[in-house]
Structure formats: structure tokens, C-alpha cells
Design an enzyme around this catalytic site. Structure first.
Site, PDB file in Angstrom:
ATOM      1  N   LYS A 185       0.849  -1.202   0.000  1.00 50.18           N
ATOM      2  CA  LYS A 185       0.000   0.000   0.000  1.00 50.18           C
ATOM      3  C   LYS A 185       0.883   1.252   0.000  1.00 50.18           C
ATOM      4  O   LYS A 185       0.636   2.212  -0.747  1.00 50.18           O
ATOM      5  CB  LYS A 185      -0.937  -0.013   1.223  1.00 50.18           C
ATOM      6  CG  LYS A 185      -2.021  -1.075   1.099  1.00 50.18           C
ATOM      7  CD  LYS A 185      -2.884  -1.237   2.352  1.00 50.18           C
ATOM      8  CE  LYS A 185      -3.867  -2.398   2.130  1.00 50.18           C
ATOM      9  NZ  LYS A 185      -4.795  -2.619   3.245  1.00 50.18           N
ATOM     10  N   GLN A 199      -4.670  -1.691   9.412  1.00 49.54           N
ATOM     11  CA  GLN A 199      -4.692  -3.003   8.778  1.00 49.54           C
ATOM     12  C   GLN A 199      -5.315  -4.021   9.736  1.00 49.54           C
ATOM     13  O   GLN A 199      -5.001  -4.071  10.924  1.00 49.54           O
ATOM     14  CB  GLN A 199      -3.245  -3.408   8.410  1.00 49.54           C
ATOM     15  CG  GLN A 199      -3.132  -4.674   7.578  1.00 49.54           C
ATOM     16  CD  GLN A 199      -3.726  -4.545   6.181  1.00 49.54           C
ATOM     17  OE1 GLN A 199      -3.829  -3.451   5.625  1.00 49.54           O
ATOM     18  NE2 GLN A 199      -4.129  -5.656   5.605  1.00 49.54           N
ATOM     19  N   ASP A 204     -11.055   2.729   3.481  1.00 48.92           N
ATOM     20  CA  ASP A 204     -11.454   1.309   3.412  1.00 48.92           C
ATOM     21  C   ASP A 204     -12.976   1.168   3.299  1.00 48.92           C
ATOM     22  O   ASP A 204     -13.473   0.098   2.957  1.00 48.92           O
ATOM     23  CB  ASP A 204     -11.021   0.586   4.699  1.00 48.92           C
ATOM     24  CG  ASP A 204      -9.686  -0.130   4.556  1.00 48.92           C
ATOM     25  OD1 ASP A 204      -9.336  -0.522   3.436  1.00 48.92           O
ATOM     26  OD2 ASP A 204      -9.021  -0.314   5.595  1.00 48.92           O
TER      27      ASP A 204
HETATM   28  N1  GUN Z   1      -7.171  -6.923   5.971  1.00 46.25           N
HETATM   29  C1  GUN Z   1      -7.512  -7.643   4.869  1.00 46.25           C
HETATM   30  N2  GUN Z   1      -8.049  -6.851   3.915  1.00 46.25           N
HETATM   31  C2  GUN Z   1      -8.055  -5.602   4.421  1.00 46.25           C
HETATM   32  C3  GUN Z   1      -8.473  -4.355   3.894  1.00 46.25           C
HETATM   33  O1  GUN Z   1      -8.969  -4.234   2.767  1.00 46.25           O
HETATM   34  N3  GUN Z   1      -8.305  -3.286   4.731  1.00 46.25           N
HETATM   35  C4  GUN Z   1      -7.763  -3.399   5.985  1.00 46.25           C
HETATM   36  N4  GUN Z   1      -7.668  -2.292   6.720  1.00 46.25           N
HETATM   37  N5  GUN Z   1      -7.369  -4.544   6.490  1.00 46.25           N
HETATM   38  C5  GUN Z   1      -7.502  -5.647   5.706  1.00 46.25           C
END
Ligand code: GUN
Length: 283
Positions: free
Chosen positions: A53, A97, A120
């Protein structure tokens, strides 16, 4: 029939180039879109996702902040960090995350992120906005899967879409996005009885069960568009999805590979949401 392979890598590149133009336009006005990513603990897979990311931001010339907190970080300390970033004008997107360590209540964490920076799309306000057709941030993985369908010329309106999986991150928002695009939507889970009866009726099938190769070619309607959100590591070390690619590709009209399908799109849509958030803040 052999399915058309939906190339997530090249579509992701195309979409990123489109969003880079928008980011560059903001930068020309003195605003650099900024993303903050918080990770708590040492989960190896999460560390890779977070690094990707941050790298995607750098590739597009965005500002990013990567905050790695130890696994024993208290819930209060994490909430304080979130409040700080909520108030930081250089940050337009903020995410923690998931999963977070067990002593931290993830719903408190998601509630604490400013809905205006919730790239998100996991904050209850944004979930509600999506459910009521007033979407502000679409969750990145389903948004990416939808974009793959659209960019591949798969028509959605009036079609029967079946989503297998009911997670908050993929299954539920995927179903809502497809509904928003006028599909007729069925939501199944890996426990649905006679699952094949539903999948064989799907013009669009999105699979997010976390069960390696559980959907086989005999469960597919000929010509269907099949989107595989799964990513599983096999005993031989290779990656596979939740569909049995070799048998499904003989029946489907479109198929996403694993890796190289939905995966590259998730981070692309995160970047897109961050740029869009900066555009809104700049208005
Ligand atoms: N863990 C797995 N997929 C995601 C996501 O799309 N966003 C976040 N914040 N954590 C994750």
C-alpha cells in the site's frame, strides 16, 4: 468454451494511470493526497499488504505515512494515534490493517476513524451510505472486482450475480455494489445447501470463501463471468484461489487468475479512494 482471462495487472495499471492524472491535478493546486496506514503487531501477510500500500502511494507520487506499532500496543494508545491522524490535514485517507491483536476491539477502531478519511469504507456510516445508495468510499476489494467486470465489458444490469461469502470486507459490500448496478443478487456462504444450484444460475459469480479450489467447472453456468477473490497458499508453496481455475476456465466466459486478478486491483482502489478523498477535502 475457454474463458477470457481478466488481466488484473494490466487493468490495475490502466486505472492507476487514470487516477494519477487526478492526483497530478491536485498537486498542481498545491495539495498532495496523503494516506496513513497503521499496522499493529507482526502478522507476516499484513506486513506485506501494508508495504504494498505504501509503495503504491510512492509510485503515484502521493504522500504516505506508515505507522508500525508493537503487538502489545494498548487500545487507548491506538485510538489516540487515530485521533491524531484524523486531525492531520496532510492525511486524506487513514486505515488500520486488519486483523488487530485480540486485546483490541476492532469495531472501536473502525468507529474511531473519521468517516471522511475512511478509505477502506469500513466505518458504520460509510457502510450505511453504501447500503442506502449514497456511497462515499467503496471497500477496496469489491470496488476492484466491480471495476474488473466493468473494464472487461461484462454487463451487470439485469444479470443474476451470486456472491459466495458474507464478510464485511468482501462479500456484503460486493453484494451491495452489484445491487447498486442493478444486478439481481444472491448471497451464499460456503455452508449454503446445494450451493451448485445457485452457482449454476449465476451470470456473474464472485467467490470469497477462503476455501481453496472449492468452486469447480461443473458448478458454473456456461459463459459466466467468474471473479475469484480468494488467495490461498498450497502445500507446494504456490498460490491458488477459491475456484478450481483449470476446470472453471473451460466453462466460464470470463475468469480472473490468482495471482494477477483481483489482488492488484485492491490497492489500486485504495489509492483511488485516497485521491477522491483529497479532491473532496479540496472543494
Ligand atoms: N485486511 C484484509 N483486507 C483488508 C483491507 O482491505 N483493509 C484493511 N484495513 N485490512 C484488511
Amino acid at each position: 468454451m475457454t474463458a477470457k482471462i481478466i488481466d488484473g495487472k494490466s487493468i490495475a495499471q490502466e486505472v492507476r494511470a487514470e487516477w494519477k492524472l487526478r492526483a497530478d491535478a491536485l498537486k498542481a493546486r498545491g495539495i498532495t493526497p496523503g494516506l496513513a496506514v497503521i499496522i499493529v503487531g507482526e502478522d507476516a501477510a499484513s506486513k506485506v499488504y501494508v508495504a504494498n500500500k505504501v509503495k503504491a502511494c510512492a509510485d503515484l507520487g502521493l504522500h504516505s505515512v506508515h505507522i508500525a506499532l508493537p503487538a502489545d500496543t494498548s487500545e487507548a494508545a491506538l485510538l489516540t494515534k487515530i485521533a491524531e491522524l484524523n486531525a492531520d490535514p496532510k492525511i486524506h485517507g487513514l486505515l488500520v490493517q486488519l486483523p488487530v491483536p485480540k486485546h483490541i476491539d476492532s469495531s472501536k477502531v473502525l468507529d474511531a476513524i473519521s468517516p471522511d478519511k475512511d478509505v477502506d469504507g469500513f466505518h458504520p456510516l460509510n457502510v450505511g451510505a453504501l447500503a442506502t445508495g449514497n456511497m462515499r468510499f467503496a471497500p477496496c476489494t469489491p470496488f476492484g472486482a466491480l471495476t474488473l467486470l466493468q473494464k472487461s465489458g461484462v454487463s451487470i444490469e439485469g444479470k443474476h450475480a451470486v456472491v459466495i461469502g458474507r464478510s464485511n470486507i468482501v462479500g456484503k459490500p460486493m453484494a451491495l455494489l452489484l445491487l447498486q448496478h442493478n444486478a439481481t443478487v444472491t448471497i451464499c456462504t460456503s455452508k449454503t445447501s446445494d450451493l451448485a444450484k445457485h452457482t449454476r444460475d449465476a451470470d456473474i459469480l464472485v467467490v470469497a470463501t477462503g476455501k481453496p479450489k472449492m468452486i469447480t467447472g461443473d458448478m458454473i453456468k456456461p459463459g459466466a463471468a467468474v471473479i475469484d477473490v480468494g488467495i490461498n497458499r498450497m502445500e507446494n508453496g504456490k498460490l491458488c484461489g477459491d475456484i478450481d481455475y483449470d476446470s472453471v476456465k473451460e466453462v466460464a466466459g470470463w475468469i480472473t487468475p490468482v495471482p494477477g486478478g483481483v489482488g492488484p486491483m485492491t490497492i489500486t482502489m485504495l489509492v483511488a479512494n485516497t485521491i477522491q478523498s483529497a479532491e473532496r477535502a479540496a472543494c
